[in-house]
Design an enzyme around this catalytic site. Structure first.
Site, PDB file in Angstrom:
ATOM      1  N   GLY A  22      46.496  40.753  42.540  1.00  0.00           N
ATOM      2  CA  GLY A  22      45.977  41.906  43.259  1.00  0.00           C
ATOM      3  C   GLY A  22      45.991  43.128  42.383  1.00  0.00           C
ATOM      4  N   SER A  25      49.910  43.827  41.899  1.00  0.00           N
ATOM      5  CA  SER A  25      50.905  42.761  41.878  1.00  0.00           C
ATOM      6  C   SER A  25      50.288  41.428  41.485  1.00  0.00           C
ATOM      7  CB  SER A  25      51.570  42.627  43.256  1.00  0.00           C
ATOM      8  OG  SER A  25      50.614  42.226  44.219  1.00  0.00           O
ATOM      9  N   THR A  26      51.168  40.530  41.101  1.00  0.00           N
ATOM     10  CA  THR A  26      50.805  39.142  40.829  1.00  0.00           C
ATOM     11  C   THR A  26      51.774  38.253  41.598  1.00  0.00           C
ATOM     12  OG1 THR A  26      49.937  39.635  38.627  1.00  0.00           O
ATOM     13  CG2 THR A  26      50.615  37.371  39.045  1.00  0.00           C
ATOM     14  N   VAL A  27      51.260  37.193  42.200  1.00  0.00           N
ATOM     15  CA  VAL A  27      52.101  36.267  42.945  1.00  0.00           C
ATOM     16  C   VAL A  27      52.192  34.958  42.177  1.00  0.00           C
ATOM     17  CG1 VAL A  27      52.481  35.084  45.129  1.00  0.00           C
ATOM     18  CG2 VAL A  27      51.379  37.329  45.097  1.00  0.00           C
ATOM     19  N   LYS A  43      56.471  37.580  44.387  1.00  0.00           N
ATOM     20  CA  LYS A  43      55.510  38.677  44.269  1.00  0.00           C
ATOM     21  C   LYS A  43      56.052  39.667  43.243  1.00  0.00           C
ATOM     22  CE  LYS A  43      53.096  42.132  47.097  1.00  0.00           C
ATOM     23  NZ  LYS A  43      52.911  42.648  48.473  1.00  0.00           N
ATOM     24  N   ASP A 136      46.457  45.154  59.291  1.00  0.00           N
ATOM     25  CA  ASP A 136      45.514  44.400  58.463  1.00  0.00           C
ATOM     26  C   ASP A 136      45.501  42.926  58.866  1.00  0.00           C
ATOM     27  OD1 ASP A 136      43.525  44.242  56.566  1.00  0.00           O
ATOM     28  OD2 ASP A 136      44.889  43.895  54.902  1.00  0.00           O
TER      29      ASP A 136
END
Length: 481
Positions: A22, A25-27, A43, A136
């Site tokens: 994203g 961030s990275t998951v 995350k 959301d």
């Protein structure tokens, strides 16, 4: 200060694959060092792209998730912090999300829809009872925890504690699932989640949101006016009861819209096969004991190597529309890729510490827009700012024509700065205009529907939105939140 400065997340977890990316961030997928079979989603939020305000958003997310213990809400275990990153240890959910399920298997029958909606409403009821609004709720954030229909609500990047007497003002969320009070720049409350639930129910029965158009400004206007209808070719397949529930959830007046408790008491929900629902619940049991609730995966190790993680301190934040330019997004995304490649190749060379602080009450009159998203389509990853963030605050302006003009201008400007990072081969190519011609039993959403899932940020009379430029959004990897 970290509660255990000598411990790193890499002391407890082996990080393997990147499963989602994203804006901030990275998951990654990870397994526990001592119990290899136990998998988790980590995350990783890079501090390189976090300013003080965005850091506060992360604090809110951690604070809310750490207080949630419900079978239909993604589990949060612990978090670590270093000079470079904040790492959240989350439940790994391997079975995909609601959008992908509809794309691959087609629309639900009523019993399947009933099971899914009761689970979703149960999660929303839990949040609303805790004075939390999610903001959301959409198919991409509803994850399947098993093959029996059990779901988990994820992505709490926009969730917020609030006071009903005050409400919220700054709009955020995803346009196709946003309530009219948001697009009308009105103060809103938890009823926006119920509107989103109505959109979800419509989506899983008919294969597309109730408010959808290739023309973003038209979709915005349809939502603002509350103009929608059931598809003429397929509505006969469903009972009057389920259509009644949809109508009550998609009520324009938030004061007349069904609450979550009223929705759970609706005839259509109450007619559920309790045996089927019980089997779903058994697949994802609720943690009941206080000791189990507080136990983190790292506590499986010896006491000498244990790590504790408490909620970080929350600070009041002035009203903010968190907007980033396309160039900043491109830079941040590249930094995240480089940063996490380094993590994967040399995971034990750096130490990350568990963060510990006490939570404080956030001033409910101060509102924020949280762009901390990590979605697998890049229309959800960036918000293009073509307006001055210091524009005059015309709080009483509800001129929808001005709003739509701003919306269109942002769309046109962003078309020139479009950036995709998913493979062309992953694109689903189905013409939205041919949707009604798809066989009733196999009606599926086109991938272009992902273009309607864009985070929006509306402050007073200004409309700011993330627009991809291409109506067909390319599909990315599975994101567990």
């Amino acid at each position: 200060m970290p509660s255990n400065p000598n411990r790193s997340i890499y002391d407890f977890y082996n990080i393997t694959d990147i499963i989602g990316e994203g804006t901030f961030s990275t998951v990654t997928l990870a397994n526990h060092i001592e119990k290899i079979e136990d998998k988790y989603a980590i995350k990783i939020i890079s501090k390189e792209v976090l300013d003080n305000e965005r850091r506060t958003y992360v604090d809110w997310e951690i604070s809310i998730l750490s207080k949630c213990q419900h079978p239909n809400i993604i589990k949060f275990y612990e978090h670590y912090e270093s000079d470079e990153d904040i790492c959240l240890v989350l439940e790994w959910i391997p079975n995909g999300d609601l959008f992908d399920r509809i794309v691959k298997k087609g629309v639900f029958n009523e019993e399947e829809a009933r099971l899914t909606m009761k689970s979703l409403l149960s999660a929303v009821e839990y949040l609303h009872d805790k004075s939390v609004v999610h903001r959301d709720i959409k198919p991409e954030n509803i994850l399947f925890s098993d093959s029996y229909g059990g779901i988990k609500l994820g992505d709490f990047g926009l969730a917020k504690f609030y006071e009903e007497s005050i409400g919220l003002e700054l709009a955020c969320g995803t346009l196709a699932y946003s309530a009219p009070e948001i697009t009308n720049n009105q103060v809103y409350r938890k009823s926006v989640d119920m509107w989103s639930c109505g959109c979800i129910l419509y989506f899983i029965l008919f294969g597309r949101p109730p408010f959808y158009s290739d023309d973003e400004s038209e979709m915005f206007e349809l939502i603002t006016k509350g103009q929608w209808e059931f598809p003429s070719k397929t509505q006969h397949k469903y009972s009057d009861q389920v259509k009644d529930l949809i109508k009550l959830l998609l009520e324009n007046d938030p004061n007349k819209r069904l609450t979550v408790k009223q929705s759970l008491a609706h005839k259509w929900i109450q007619s559920i096969d309790e045996r089927s629902f019980s089997s779903v619940i058994k697949q994802s049991p609720l943690i009941t004991s206080q000791q189990q609730q507080q136990q983190s995966p790292s506590s499986l190790l010896s006491s000498s190597s244990s790590s504790t993680a408490s909620s970080p301190s929350l600070k009041p934040l002035s009203p903010l529309v968190a907007i980033i330019e396309q160039q900043e997004y491109n830079y941040n995304h590249q930094q995240l890729q480089n940063h996490n490649i380094l993590h994967s190749s040399n995971s034990h060379s750096r130490h990350h510490h568990a963060s510990s602080a006490n939570s404080t009450t956030v001033d409910q009159q101060q509102e924020e827009d949280n762009n901390h998203h990590y979605h697998r389509h890049n229309s959800n990853n960036n918000i293009n700012n073509n307006n001055d963030n210091n524009d005059n605050n015309n709080s009483n302006s509800n001129n929808s024509n001005n709003n739509i003009n701003n919306f269109i201008n942002n769309n046109n400007n962003n078309n020139n700065n479009n950036s995709n990072f998913f493979d062309d081969d992953d694109e689903i190519d189905i013409n939205q205009n041919e949707m009604d011609d798809i066989d009733d039993e196999q009606q599926q959403p086109t991938n272009s529907l992902r273009s309607s899932s864009k985070p929006i940020a509306i402050k007073k009379s200004q409309i700011r939105t993330s627009l991809n430029g291409n109506i067909d959004i390319k599909r990315g990897v599975l994101t567990p939140l």
